[in-house]
Design an enzyme around this catalytic site. Structure first.
Site, PDB file in Angstrom:
ATOM      1  N   HIS A 277       0.817  -1.204   0.000  1.00  0.00           N
ATOM      2  CA  HIS A 277       0.000   0.000   0.000  1.00  0.00           C
ATOM      3  C   HIS A 277       0.856   1.261   0.000  1.00  0.00           C
ATOM      4  O   HIS A 277       0.540   2.234  -0.674  1.00  0.00           O
ATOM      5  CB  HIS A 277      -0.897  -0.035   1.241  1.00  0.00           C
ATOM      6  CG  HIS A 277      -1.992   0.962   1.224  1.00  0.00           C
ATOM      7  ND1 HIS A 277      -3.098   0.805   0.434  1.00  0.00           N
ATOM      8  CD2 HIS A 277      -2.152   2.119   1.885  1.00  0.00           C
ATOM      9  CE1 HIS A 277      -3.905   1.840   0.625  1.00  0.00           C
ATOM     10  NE2 HIS A 277      -3.348   2.653   1.490  1.00  0.00           N
TER      11      HIS A 277
ATOM     12  N   HIS B   9     -10.801   2.469  -1.297  1.00  0.00           N
ATOM     13  CA  HIS B   9     -10.964   2.000   0.077  1.00  0.00           C
ATOM     14  C   HIS B   9     -11.723   0.684   0.034  1.00  0.00           C
ATOM     15  O   HIS B   9     -12.747   0.503   0.686  1.00  0.00           O
ATOM     16  CB  HIS B   9     -11.681   3.051   0.937  1.00  0.00           C
ATOM     17  CG  HIS B   9     -10.979   3.325   2.224  1.00  0.00           C
ATOM     18  ND1 HIS B   9     -11.606   3.690   3.372  1.00  0.00           N
ATOM     19  CD2 HIS B   9      -9.658   3.259   2.534  1.00  0.00           C
ATOM     20  CE1 HIS B   9     -10.709   3.860   4.331  1.00  0.00           C
ATOM     21  NE2 HIS B   9      -9.533   3.606   3.847  1.00  0.00           N
TER      22      HIS B   9
END
Ligand SMILES: Nc1ncnc2c1ncn2[C@@H]1O[C@H](COP(=O)(O)OP(=O)(O)O)[C@@H](O)[C@H]1O
Ligand SMILES: [Mg+2]
Lengths: 229, 747, 76, 76
Positions: free
Chosen positions: B53, B99
């Site tokens: 990430h 998300h």
């Protein structure tokens, strides 16, 4: 006419309201200013807008916390002296919570937030904000809210109706939230305080599809100069 | 420094790095770089910044292929968001972010905090957010799980944007089986800033103070986003649950106004949001970008829970926080403004010239890492792509193979991905801010007034994962072209692109191939359109034991237009002529109809970009000239669906004949009615106005006129004939299917 | 310190939209035989004294026009 | 019939945005000495049996990820 537009932490539509006041007044720079929620001096202001948004996050209950702000105490005095006060959406909720307007606003019947253009019918209320409009006239104004279901217990509702305090009703088929008697906006008994759930400040520029909201902002100045629609 | 005890912060055990997602090799590399084993605080920090990430370890090399430069670019990749010049001293900042995994676990909070996070990236540039868009993917809408996810995600997005007073003006929602367990929630934010007041995230000035402000720091999301975003979701999900982040839009609304006042007062040297990996990532990246060092004392961080460990404070993902570098003489003013906005604030550290990230607790050093090792030290991996030989996704049949054209037309309109999403978009405040000229559902792109520079912008977001699954290269080109086409119908020209690459596990050769080909396609299309990529986000490991999602590059585009009064809409009028413009060469490959027939397979027909670009330019100029009332691009469901949508929008039918298409292309009657592909526009208006578009080197055909209360489309031996009312009923049928079992309780 | 719990409910006779939404969702989720669902708020707090809790409820925590409240205290 | 009352509160350690906002507003309203404000939901209902109440809470009334719930019943 110089407007003050209240600003609470969590207000959203205060700049839109400022913009609407300015357009209504012909575009001069001094026709509206923001009033911080801690301010108590409203001198020099000829009208007050309590704008839409989510003051204090709408936590606990929409408008419940904002109504205790120092600025709202000043607004109560301003209203008592006959000054024009316009509450839009969250501002309507704040005015109801603070007792300046009758009734309360509950969660929409379908519980969800709703944002759409809709029609309003102008009521019989005698208010400076309605000077430029005629009773029974239909105007197109956007709605956007999650807690906009107007409610008043039966005796209070009777009083609101018989005093002609209803300023706007949702046109047939346009009630987005289950408000009693299709009520979209009410005034106080004197008529100088108006609250409504729909957003006239979002109907003042041609690109938005309707300029029907302008008349509401222009009403008090018209009234002051003795003009009528 | 005094050597901190490696066991103190609760990790200790030697294999802790594995639980934190680091490979043995990566752990050894860390030890090598440090010249010792990291202690608990340090290991936690490394594990997060070296996660997929934060480090982009499987995608960074590929992202280098994207064109990022252009005359209008003000900020490109590497900053919190990209920005393009919009004239008169103003810039438009924008970025899209995913998300996905948080939303799979807790849809309402996951989506809400996704919106909150992308808002902060734009706020961090010094911009005021003016619009949000969202791109959502769910499984088919016939399971309780999908209903639950849709309900929560849509409410979450609305809750955050509405409460913040930022309009959600557009977006898209697709329903496809591969997203059932792993939905996609991508949010895009667009903001405006004075170009000379925009701030970068680089720390500067030894001795300057580091101020943390916004929400209190709690245990939210510890190991959250990074771990969640870097590991496949499986049955053990419950263990990850206590780390769910909670959004508080009220806090962020105050934070936004506070940041605006801080910047207007010229009080900040730099500004950075706290996102994934919290303080570790924002402070580390600030120092890295500024080539400085940084000291942070966790004892000075305002906490929500008193007993937090240093490592917890360093990696907490509590929402609604920002980090600023401030000159010592301005600290008091900064803290006073924070107090005005009722938001917590504290000086928590200092910029140094050491090149190291020092963590202290009440003055005592508890961790020390070279900034370069932490931020840039993570190894970047080459992918090992291999093209799959077959179609690897399942595809069930939902329409009879002998259905007639009219029934097909209705089935396509009722198909969840095509059907009206008004029930969702109406839950979003699309008008706050007084800029919205066209909101979602009114035109293909949303249009926002920018009086600051006396023009308007258009924004669109697109990405049909099914077509990308058929052919990642061609499919991604199409997604990019579709964005540009959406802009063209409102008269806008692309200024810049942002993107979110949602893919499965890149360590699997098939997924690696999809990712590489998609990035190639994105690069090629952006280069052709002269639309630089100024930012984006990558979300990998979107898979479950049932398999990966469709490869889903979501493309967001911002364009400009001179006059918002001349925007074509979807309302045509009785008597208008209808034209089909562009090199549109329809095929059922990868189409909505092929999906319903259960016949999906590999491959899309190759289509050249240049003629599509020419059509886009022609349509854009025609719309700008003001002569075209109605315009839309042909996308999901083909020409018939595009015509039906226009008919539904205005309540007036049409009578058309696609004979010219059949004459020009080698397609079947069915392809002409329902086939898909890039480069097709439906325009309607005065015949004389439309005819001006002929003879300009772009294919142009008049195909019929607006009339009556039926949608009639002929193609050779096939004829679609449905009442506008019937079409509308089909088009509006999704809401009831979705909301039946939801109480919408969470606030 | 007093530990207090305030229960706030929509007044009888007022449509409780949330309660109705819960009831509406029950059949599709396979729950039978559940009715009269009402959704309210609970506010828990610690107060130095009980004196002004009533006032706090009247003024802030509940809106007497639409809500009833009930205070439960546990002196600790 | 069983009369049930479900109290739903934000889990310990989870941000209680409402409680925080209310607590923050109290001093300005002239209420001193009040702390640890937490705001939750209360759901009251009548059920034929107690059997599936737990499941109802897990699935619909509460969000077990971020909320704790407590069921109180009065058999009537
Ligand atoms: N797919 C992509 N295309 C272009 N730029 C990208 C892409 N993915 C990430 N980036 C850039 O890499 C940087 C780091 O991204 P990210 O970690 O999402 O930023 P942040 O931590 O500010 O949210 C950003 O500048 C972002 O724009
Ligand atoms: Mg950032």
């Amino acid at each position: 006419m110089t407007w003050g537009v209240l600003q609470f932490p969590g207000s959203c539509d205060e700049r839109d309201a400022l913009n609407a006041c300015q357009i209504a007044g012909g575009g001069g720079p001094d026709q509206a200013r923001l009033v911080w929620h801690e301010e108590t001096d409203l001198s020099g202001l000829d009208g007050i807008v309590v704008p839409g948004g989510f003051s204090y996050g709408d936590y606990l209950r929409a408008g419940a916390i904002a109504r205790f702000s120092p600025a709202m105490t000043a607004v109560a005095d301003f209203a008592a002296a006959g000054g024009p006060v316009l509450g839009i959406c969250n501002g309507f909720q704040v005015l109801c919570e603070s007792g300046l307007l009758p009734g309360a606003l509950l969660t929409n019947e379908r519980t969800r937030f709703i944002c759409r253009q809709g029609d309003l019918v102008v009521g019989e209320a005698d208010s400076p904000f309605l000077t430029g409009l005629e009773a029974d006239q239909t105007i197109s104004i956007p709605f956007k809210h999650q807690s906009g279901r107007f409610f008043a217990p039966p005796e209070l509702l009777d009083r609101i109706e018989s005093n002609n305090q209803v300023a706007f009703r949702y046109a047939p088929g346009h009630n987005p939230n289950g408000s009693v008697n299709d009520i979209a906006g009410v005034t106080n008994e004197a008529g100088n305080v108006l609250g409504l759930m729909p957003h006239p400040e979002h109907a003042v520029e041609a690109f938005s599809g309707s300029t029907d909201g302008l008349a509401i902002f222009q009403g008090p100045a018209l009234t002051a100069t003795g003009g009528a629609a | 420094m005094s050597e901190p005890s490696p066991h103190r912060e609760g990790f200790g055990v030697k294999s802790a790095h594995r639980a934190l997602g680091l490979t043995d090799h990566e752990f050894e590399l860390i030890c090598e770089k440090m010249g010792r084993e990291p202690n608990g605080v340090e290991l936690a920090m490394f594990s997060l910044l070296w996660s997929e990430h934060c480090a982009y370890k499987h995608s960074k090399k590929l992202l280098g292929k994207l064109p990022t430069e252009g005359p209008r670019v003000v900020m490109g990749p590497g900053e919190n968001a990209g920005a393009v010049d919009i004239g008169n001293g103003y810039s438009i900042a924008f970025k899209v972010e995913s998300h996905n995994h948080p939303s799979a676990v807790e849809p309402f909070q996951g989506a809400a905090t996704g919106v909150g996070g992308i808002l902060r990236d734009v706020i961090a540039l010094g911009a005021r957010p003016i619009a949000l868009l969202d791109s959502l993917r769910f499984g088919e809408p016939d399971t309780e799980r999908t209903h639950y996810l849709v309900d929560g995600v849509v409410r979450g997005i609305g809750h955050y944007g509405n409460s913040m007073g930022i309009p959600t003006v557009g977006g898209e929602i697709y329903f496809e089986p591969p997203y059932e367990q792993n939905p996609l929630v991508n949010a895009m934010c667009v903001g405006i800033a004075r170009t000379d007041e925009m701030v970068r995230a680089a720390a500067a000035g030894t001795g300057n103070k580091v101020v943390l402000f916004g929400s209190l720091t709690g245990r939210d999301g510890i190991g959250g986003a990074s771990v969640l975003a870097s590991a496949e979701l499986d049955e053990g999900d419950d263990a990850k649950r206590p780390t769910v982040q909670i959004g508080d839009p009220f806090e962020e609304a105050k934070l936004l106004e506070c940041c605006q006042e801080l910047l207007a007062g010229d009080l900040l040297v730099s500004l950075q949001d706290l996102g994934a990996a919290g303080l570790t990532s924002s402070a580390g990246e600030m120092a890295s970008a500024g080539n400085t060092g940084i000291d942070i004392d966790v004892g000075l961080v305002p906490l929500r829970e008193a007993d937090m460990e240093p490592f917890e404070i360093m990696v907490s993902e509590s929402q609604e926080r920002m980090l600023a570098v401030v000159e010592p003489s301005k600290v008091d003013q900064v803290l006073a403004l924070c107090t005005k906005w009722q938001t917590a604030s504290a000086v928590i550290g200092e910029v140094t010239d050491s090149g190291t990230f020092r963590i202290l607790k009440n003055g005592e050093t508890v961790g020390e890492i070279e900034i370069d090792d932490l931020v840039d030290g993570c190894p970047l991996y080459d992918l090992e792509p291999e093209e799959p030989t077959d179609w690897t996704y399942q595809n069930r049949v939902s329409i009879e193979s002998d259905a007639g054209p009219s029934d097909i037309a209705l089935a396509l309109l009722a198909s969840p991905s095509v059907a009206s999403k008004r029930w969702a978009f109406e839950q979003y405040d699309s008008i706050v801010g007084s800029r919205t000229v066209h909101r979602a559902g009114v035109a293909d792109a949303s249009v926002l007034d920018i009086p600051e520079s006396n023009r308007a912008i258009a924004v669109a977001i697109d990405g049909n994962g099914r077509r990308v699954a058929c052919d990642p290269f061609q499919g991604t080109i199409e997604a990019t072209l579709e964005c540009a086409a959406n802009l063209a119908v409102v008269g806008a020209e692309p200024l810049g692109v942002t993107n979110c690459l949602n893919f499965g596990n890149p360590e699997k050769p098939g997924v690696a191939w999809q990712l590489g080909r998609a990035i190639d396609g994105l690069a090629e299309a952006c280069r052709a359109l002269e639309a630089p990529v100024v930012g984006g986000n990558v979300s990998l490991y979107n898979e479950t034991p049932q398999g990966p999602i469709y490869p889903t590059p979501v493309v967001g585009m911002v364009g400009e237009l001179p006059d918002p009064a001349k925007v074509a809409g979807e309302n045509w009028r009785e008597g208008d002529s209808i034209a089909l413009v562009g090199p549109f060469d329809p095929s059922l490959a990868g189409s909505e109809l092929e999906k319903q027939l259960g016949q999906l397979g590999k491959g899309l027909p190759v289509r050249e970009i240049t003629p599509v670009k020419q059509a886009i330019e022609l349509v854009r100029e025609a719309v700008r000239s003001g002569g075209i009332r109605t315009a839309t691009d042909v996308s999901d469901g083909g020409v018939t669906t595009a015509l039906a949508e226009l008919a539904i929008a205005s309540g007036t039918g049409c009578e058309t004949n696609l004979a010219p298409v059949l004459a020009r292309r080698e397609c079947s009657d069915e392809d002409a009615l329902f086939g898909e592909g890039p480069g097709g526009f439906i325009l309607a208006g005065e015949k004389s106005e439309l005819e001006k578009l002929g003879g300009q080197g772009v294919d142009f055909e008049l195909i019929g006129e607006v009339t009556g209360n039926e949608i009639i489309t002929n193609a050779g031996s096939l004829k679609v004939e449905v009442l506008v009312e019937e079409a509308e009923a089909a088009f509006d049928s999704l809401e009831d299917r979705i909301e039946s079992d939801q109480a919408g309780l969470t606030h | 310190m007093i530990q207090a719990r305030v229960l706030i409910r929509p007044k009888e006779g007022i449509l409780d939209a949330q309660g109705k939404a819960v009831e509406g969702a029950l059949p599709a989720l396979g729950f039978e035989g559940i009715e009269h669902v009402r959704v309210g708020r609970i506010v828990e707090l610690q107060a130095e004294s009980i004196d002004r809790l009533e006032e706090l409820c009247e003024k802030l925590l509940a809106n007497p026009l639409i809500e009833d409240y009930e205070i439960e205290t546990i002196t600790g």
